[in-house]
Design an enzyme around this catalytic site. Structure first.
Site, PDB file in Angstrom:
ATOM      1  N   ASP A 134       9.316 -23.194  10.661  1.00  0.00           N
ATOM      2  CA  ASP A 134       9.680 -21.945  10.018  1.00  0.00           C
ATOM      3  C   ASP A 134      10.782 -22.229   8.983  1.00  0.00           C
ATOM      4  OD1 ASP A 134      10.968 -19.498   9.474  1.00  0.00           O
ATOM      5  OD2 ASP A 134      10.536 -18.705  11.477  1.00  0.00           O
ATOM      6  N   SER A 147       3.116 -10.058  -6.648  1.00  0.00           N
ATOM      7  CA  SER A 147       1.953  -9.194  -6.430  1.00  0.00           C
ATOM      8  C   SER A 147       1.960  -8.060  -7.437  1.00  0.00           C
ATOM      9  CB  SER A 147       2.058  -8.619  -5.016  1.00  0.00           C
ATOM     10  OG  SER A 147       1.202  -7.516  -4.860  1.00  0.00           O
ATOM     11  N   TYR A 195       7.061  -4.671   2.372  1.00  0.00           N
ATOM     12  CA  TYR A 195       6.421  -5.897   1.865  1.00  0.00           C
ATOM     13  C   TYR A 195       6.543  -5.962   0.347  1.00  0.00           C
ATOM     14  CZ  TYR A 195       2.598  -8.384  -0.337  1.00  0.00           C
ATOM     15  OH  TYR A 195       1.867  -9.157  -1.195  1.00  0.00           O
ATOM     16  N   LYS A 206       8.687  -8.541  -2.506  1.00  0.00           N
ATOM     17  CA  LYS A 206       8.162  -9.230  -3.695  1.00  0.00           C
ATOM     18  C   LYS A 206       9.034  -8.913  -4.913  1.00  0.00           C
ATOM     19  CE  LYS A 206       4.896 -11.403  -1.733  1.00  0.00           C
ATOM     20  NZ  LYS A 206       5.046 -12.850  -1.543  1.00  0.00           N
ATOM     21  N   ASN A 221      -6.034  -8.528  -6.612  1.00  0.00           N
ATOM     22  CA  ASN A 221      -6.580  -8.607  -5.233  1.00  0.00           C
ATOM     23  C   ASN A 221      -7.399  -9.881  -5.030  1.00  0.00           C
ATOM     24  OD1 ASN A 221      -5.830  -5.782  -5.728  1.00  0.00           O
ATOM     25  ND2 ASN A 221      -6.791  -5.386  -3.763  1.00  0.00           N
ATOM     26  N   ASN A 228      -7.600  -5.531   4.709  1.00  0.00           N
ATOM     27  CA  ASN A 228      -8.092  -5.619   3.335  1.00  0.00           C
ATOM     28  C   ASN A 228      -9.601  -5.383   3.265  1.00  0.00           C
ATOM     29  OD1 ASN A 228      -5.638  -8.042   3.053  1.00  0.00           O
ATOM     30  ND2 ASN A 228      -5.642  -6.235   1.772  1.00  0.00           N
TER      31      ASN A 228
HETATM   32  N1  UFG Z   1     -10.281  -0.071   1.562  1.00  0.00           N
HETATM   33  C1  UFG Z   1     -11.221   0.690   2.221  1.00  0.00           C
HETATM   34  N2  UFG Z   1     -11.521   0.349   3.510  1.00  0.00           N
HETATM   35  C2  UFG Z   1     -10.939  -0.700   4.150  1.00  0.00           C
HETATM   36  C3  UFG Z   1      -9.992  -1.479   3.455  1.00  0.00           C
HETATM   37  C4  UFG Z   1      -9.678  -1.121   2.171  1.00  0.00           C
HETATM   38  O1  UFG Z   1     -11.757   1.648   1.685  1.00  0.00           O
HETATM   39  O2  UFG Z   1     -11.257  -0.962   5.317  1.00  0.00           O
HETATM   40  C5  UFG Z   1      -9.945   0.276   0.181  1.00  0.00           C
HETATM   41  C6  UFG Z   1      -8.488   0.650   0.013  1.00  0.00           C
HETATM   42  O3  UFG Z   1      -8.294   1.997   0.307  1.00  0.00           O
HETATM   43  C7  UFG Z   1      -8.250   0.273  -1.437  1.00  0.00           C
HETATM   44  C8  UFG Z   1      -9.181  -0.920  -1.676  1.00  0.00           C
HETATM   45  O4  UFG Z   1     -10.138  -0.864  -0.632  1.00  0.00           O
HETATM   46  O5  UFG Z   1      -8.639   1.304  -2.277  1.00  0.00           O
HETATM   47  C9  UFG Z   1      -8.489  -2.251  -1.608  1.00  0.00           C
HETATM   48  O6  UFG Z   1      -7.734  -2.308  -0.407  1.00  0.00           O
HETATM   49  P1  UFG Z   1      -7.050  -3.646   0.118  1.00  0.00           P
HETATM   50  O7  UFG Z   1      -6.334  -3.310   1.376  1.00  0.00           O
HETATM   51  O8  UFG Z   1      -8.042  -4.748   0.148  1.00  0.00           O
HETATM   52  O9  UFG Z   1      -6.045  -4.020  -1.048  1.00  0.00           O
HETATM   53  P2  UFG Z   1      -4.815  -3.187  -1.628  1.00  0.00           P
HETATM   54  O10 UFG Z   1      -5.113  -3.011  -3.078  1.00  0.00           O
HETATM   55  O11 UFG Z   1      -4.504  -1.979  -0.846  1.00  0.00           O
HETATM   56  O12 UFG Z   1      -3.652  -4.217  -1.328  1.00  0.00           O
HETATM   57  C10 UFG Z   1      -3.528  -5.340  -2.122  1.00  0.00           C
HETATM   58  C11 UFG Z   1      -2.888  -6.481  -1.354  1.00  0.00           C
HETATM   59  C12 UFG Z   1      -1.469  -6.174  -1.001  1.00  0.00           C
HETATM   60  C13 UFG Z   1      -0.724  -5.662  -2.178  1.00  0.00           C
HETATM   61  C14 UFG Z   1      -1.464  -4.525  -2.823  1.00  0.00           C
HETATM   62  C15 UFG Z   1      -0.815  -4.047  -4.075  1.00  0.00           C
HETATM   63  O13 UFG Z   1      -3.607  -6.760  -0.176  1.00  0.00           O
HETATM   64  O14 UFG Z   1      -0.874  -7.367  -0.552  1.00  0.00           O
HETATM   65  O15 UFG Z   1      -2.751  -4.957  -3.183  1.00  0.00           O
HETATM   66  O16 UFG Z   1      -1.401  -2.864  -4.514  1.00  0.00           O
HETATM   67  F1  UFG Z   1       0.495  -5.212  -1.825  1.00  0.00           F
END
Ligand code: UFG
Length: 339
Positions: free
Chosen positions: A58, A124, A149, A153, A178, A198
């Site tokens: 770590d 990010s 989180y 960043k 992403n 995700n």
């Molecule tokens: N989504 C769904 N169903 C799921 C998972 C996600 O509909 O089971 C949708 C979310 O609502 C979103 C899109 O898919 O609209 C993408 O979601 P993710 O969780 O894959 O990614 P995010 O854009 O929410 O998050 C990513 C990174 C984070 C970062 C963020 C910044 O994973 O680390 O972008 O916006 F902080």
């Protein structure tokens, strides 16, 4: 040159280690295995034909970190090691600040006393929050992220800017959109712990029957099909950008460099488009249902990545379908390992 890669057994880290090795860098990995597995080291060796040095600890353990710097002549660092679950960071903010910021500061202290430059930071697109305009370029104003989180960043970026300025060092802040996909060999990929948060890991596990159906979080957004839009960037393309960013820092004759790059494809895709692309690419079905919006989600975020193209000679090359095909191959590999 010898590069310290923290979190080098993780998802983006392992793909980047392969690209570094292919480009003849020596690699030293420090990874505490909190969100990765030891077999990834063997996979890296299989893919790259070379085995990096690996230390499992770590980064908050300063004395161990110092010993690594004593033992090797380190010329730079790519810092992937961090906690990254948005929801978890809301429940355990102190753990996120402690882990993500203390480990960063510990490495920078070593850089300071040993006069090392060349530091690449995994940032990010979360630092932009819901931007007022799309696409998002590097001059788009930052907003306070909703999650702890995201704040780590933004704080990490500020720490690095101050460090570079005060001590005349070269740093590059890479703002990922992403990341998705797996290595074309299907030997490296994302290893979600428990139920994935995700989208793409959840889609993949739904297609393979581990999850019953995908929950699509909201179809009442102001987008073409009502589902939220993101910029999905293939992980190997992303890994290659790290090598380019590092080479640029190394080649620079300036004492102080603070580079900032958006790493995305420049194209937004909705959740439904991702589902359809996955189904087409892999000839499988992804059952889904529409649910309420997920708290904290933004409507739309996609990159203007022209700066990275102009200054690094890098651009995303892999299509969404191709990236999603590699994800499926990786899933099949994981299932063959478990059976
Ligand atoms: N989504 C769904 N169903 C799921 C998972 C996600 O509909 O089971 C949708 C979310 O609502 C979103 C899109 O898919 O609209 C993408 O979601 P993710 O969780 O894959 O990614 P995010 O854009 O929410 O998050 C990513 C990174 C984070 C970062 C963020 C910044 O994973 O680390 O972008 O916006 F902080």
């Amino acid at each position: 040159m010898t590069i310290l890669v923290t979190g080098g057994l993780g998802y983006i880290g392992s793909h980047t280690v392969v690209e570094l090795l292919k480009n003849n860098f020596q690699v030293i990995i420090v990874d505490d295995l909190s969100n990765s597995e030891k077999f990834i080291l063997d996979s890296i060796e299989k893919v790259a034909g070379k085995r990096p040095v690996f230390f499992p600890f770590d980064l908050k353990r300063k004395e161990l970190l110092s010993q690594v710097f004593d033992a090797y002549q380190i010329d730079g660092c790519i810092n992937f090691a961090a906690y990254k679950a948005v929801g978890e960071s809301q429940e355990k903010p102190l753990d996120y600040y402690e882990n993500n910021l203390f480990s960063l500061i510990n490495i920078l202290q070593e850089f300071k006393v040993r006069n090392i430059s060349n530091f690449i930071f995994s940032s990010s697109c979360t630092v932009y929050g819901q931007a007022d305009e799309q696409p998002i370029d590097e001059n788009t104003p930052l907003k306070t992220p909703e999650s702890s989180y995201g704040k780590t960043k933004q704080m990490g970026e500020e720490i690095l800017k101050d460090f570079a300025t005060a001590h005349q060092r070269k740093v590059s802040l890479l703002r990922y959109f992403n990341p998705i996909g797996a290595h074309p060999t299907a030997l490296l990929g994302e290893l979600p712990i428990g139920v994935p948060n995700n989208l793409v890991p959840y889609v993949t596990q739904t297609a393979s029957g581990i999850r019953e159906k995908l929950n699509i979080w909201g179809n009442d957004y102001e987008t073409e099909d009502g589902t939220a839009v993101r910029d999905y960037i293939y992980v190997v393309d992303l890994a290659k950008a790290h090598v380019k960013a590092l080479q640029k820092l190394i080649a620079s004759n300036e004492d102080t460099v603070i580079d900032i790059y958006n790493l995305g494809t420049g194209k937004g895709s909705s959740v439904l488009e991702v589902v359809e692309a996955f189904e087409t690419a892999n000839d499988v079905k992804v059952p889904y249902q529409i649910c309420e919006r997920r708290a904290g989600d933004i409507t739309i975020a996609y990159a203007n990545a022209d700066k990275a193209e102009k200054e690094l000679g890098w651009k995303a090359e892999t299509s969404l379908e191709e990236a999603l095909r590699t994800t499926w191959e990786w899933q099949k590999y994981l299932e063959s390992r478990n059976s």
